[in-house]
Motif scaffolding. Structure first.
Motif, PDB file in Angstrom:
ATOM      1  N   ASP A   1       0.719  -1.217  -0.069  1.00  0.00           N
ATOM      2  CA  ASP A   1      -0.113  -0.025  -0.130  1.00  0.00           C
ATOM      3  C   ASP A   1       0.836   1.477   0.071  1.00  0.00           C
ATOM      4  OD1 ASP A   1       0.985  -0.086   2.517  1.00  0.00           O
ATOM      5  OD2 ASP A   1      -0.875   0.129   3.484  1.00  0.00           O
ATOM      6  N   TRP A   2       2.052   1.059  -0.481  1.00  0.00           N
ATOM      7  CA  TRP A   2       3.153   2.211  -0.521  1.00  0.00           C
ATOM      8  C   TRP A   2       2.550   3.697  -1.120  1.00  0.00           C
ATOM      9  CZ3 TRP A   2       3.860   2.229  -5.717  1.00  0.00           C
ATOM     10  CH2 TRP A   2       4.006   1.078  -6.169  1.00  0.00           C
ATOM     11  N   LEU A   3       1.802   3.397  -2.325  1.00  0.00           N
ATOM     12  CA  LEU A   3       1.451   4.465  -3.231  1.00  0.00           C
ATOM     13  C   LEU A   3       0.402   5.328  -2.187  1.00  0.00           C
ATOM     14  CD1 LEU A   3       1.269   6.367  -5.677  1.00  0.00           C
ATOM     15  CD2 LEU A   3      -0.226   4.851  -6.698  1.00  0.00           C
ATOM     16  N   PRO A   4      -0.965   4.681  -1.732  1.00  0.00           N
ATOM     17  CA  PRO A   4      -1.947   5.496  -1.142  1.00  0.00           C
ATOM     18  C   PRO A   4      -1.108   6.323   0.326  1.00  0.00           C
ATOM     19  CG  PRO A   4      -2.483   3.067  -0.925  1.00  0.00           C
ATOM     20  CD  PRO A   4      -1.455   3.431  -2.006  1.00  0.00           C
ATOM     21  N   VAL A   5      -0.209   5.557   0.999  1.00  0.00           N
ATOM     22  CA  VAL A   5       0.187   5.892   2.047  1.00  0.00           C
ATOM     23  C   VAL A   5       1.286   7.098   1.464  1.00  0.00           C
ATOM     24  CG1 VAL A   5       2.064   5.467   3.771  1.00  0.00           C
ATOM     25  CG2 VAL A   5       0.311   3.828   3.290  1.00  0.00           C
ATOM     26  N   ALA A   6       1.787   7.008   0.601  1.00  0.00           N
ATOM     27  CA  ALA A   6       2.667   8.401   0.278  1.00  0.00           C
ATOM     28  C   ALA A   6       1.832   9.486  -0.180  1.00  0.00           C
ATOM     29  CB  ALA A   6       3.619   7.932  -0.882  1.00  0.00           C
ATOM     30  N   LEU A   7       0.602   9.084  -1.015  1.00  0.00           N
ATOM     31  CA  LEU A   7      -0.314  10.158  -1.351  1.00  0.00           C
ATOM     32  C   LEU A   7      -0.868  10.786  -0.310  1.00  0.00           C
ATOM     33  CD1 LEU A   7      -1.812   8.644  -4.681  1.00  0.00           C
ATOM     34  CD2 LEU A   7       0.203  10.220  -4.365  1.00  0.00           C
TER      35      LEU A   7
END
Length: 252
Positions: free
Chosen positions: A33-39
């Motif tokens: 889930d690295w993309l939603p966390v970063a966004l």
């Protein structure tokens, strides 16, 4: 007679299918889930920097629940919507929002200028839109690997994307009073092509193109795996990058 409709680059059915699959994979608890966390982290930093305190906010996209909870703690009335729950290319059913945050939701719309116009119209006076998406220049190692797999007849397997300069022009075209478009880099390390693809699949980041590319042959897949690891470090890891485009626009 020429049609005024935008070209159908993306398939609604494929977007729905990949989103449904991603939701199922996320329920397992160990999915990437690295993309939603970063966004979400980036959006919160921007909101804090601009000292935004909206009465009403609309959050669209992956990670929206987490961002919505933070905004609610700050006193906002928040509506959270999955991309499939709202037609991003049609007028919104409600308006007057002080803040609209779009998290990876606009990079697969066929009419991006129109989608930005609808978000501007849904803002109240002085409202702000923050829209982040996977931008141009993303996944260069994956792109090279797929080109190696296809050989002399490369197929379209990755999405076209927008860069920061084009993003600013799109905001201006959509009628935002002020426009800022910038990009930032998310760096990831992988030991195999298969793991990268699994992470993309679990976050709904695989292809939603209307024209489906033919599946890779077994030999093509082996060429892709080998090409992906050509520049691996001494630990057998490859640095893959995503360029995240963030567009910020202010209503009149």
């Amino acid at each position: 007679m020429a049609s005024n409709l935008p070209p159908a680059i993306f398939s609604a059915a494929r977007k729905f299918a990949r989103a449904r699959r991603a939701r199922m994979l996320q329920r397992r608890g160990d999915a990437a889930d690295w993309l939603p966390v970063a966004l979400v982290e980036d959006a919160l930093e921007r909101i804090e920097f601009m000292r935004l305190a909206p009465d009403r906010a609309l959050v669209i996209g992956a990670g929206g629940d987490e961002l919505g909870r933070v905004l609610e703690r700050k006193g906002a009335r928040v509506t959270v919507a999955e991309p499939g729950a709202i037609d991003l290319e049609a007028p919104y059913p409600a308006g007057g929002y002080g803040l609209i945050v779009s998290l990876g939701a606009l990079d697969t719309v066929n009419d991006l200028p129109g989608a930005l116009i609808h978000q501007r119209v849904a803002l109240g006076e002085g409202g702000v839109m923050i829209a982040s998406m996977v931008g141009a220049g993303s996944l260069p190692r994956l792109r090279s690997a797929l080109l190696a797999a296809d050989g002399e007849r490369p197929a379209a397997r990755l999405h076209p994307a927008v860069d920061a300069r084009s993003g600013a022009g799109l905001l201006q075209r959509a009628g935002f009073k002020r426009q800022v478009a910038d990009s930032w880099t998310l760096r990831l390390r992988y030991g195999s092509l298969d793991t990268l693809i699994a992470d993309l699949r679990s976050q709904g980041l695989t292809s939603a193109l209307s024209d489906s590319a033919p599946p890779l042959t077994r030999s093509g897949l082996e060429r892709a795996r080998a090409a992906f690891l050509e520049d691996a470090d001494r630990h057998g890891r490859v640095v893959e990058t995503l360029e995240i485009l963030t567009m910020t626009g202010w209503h009149d």
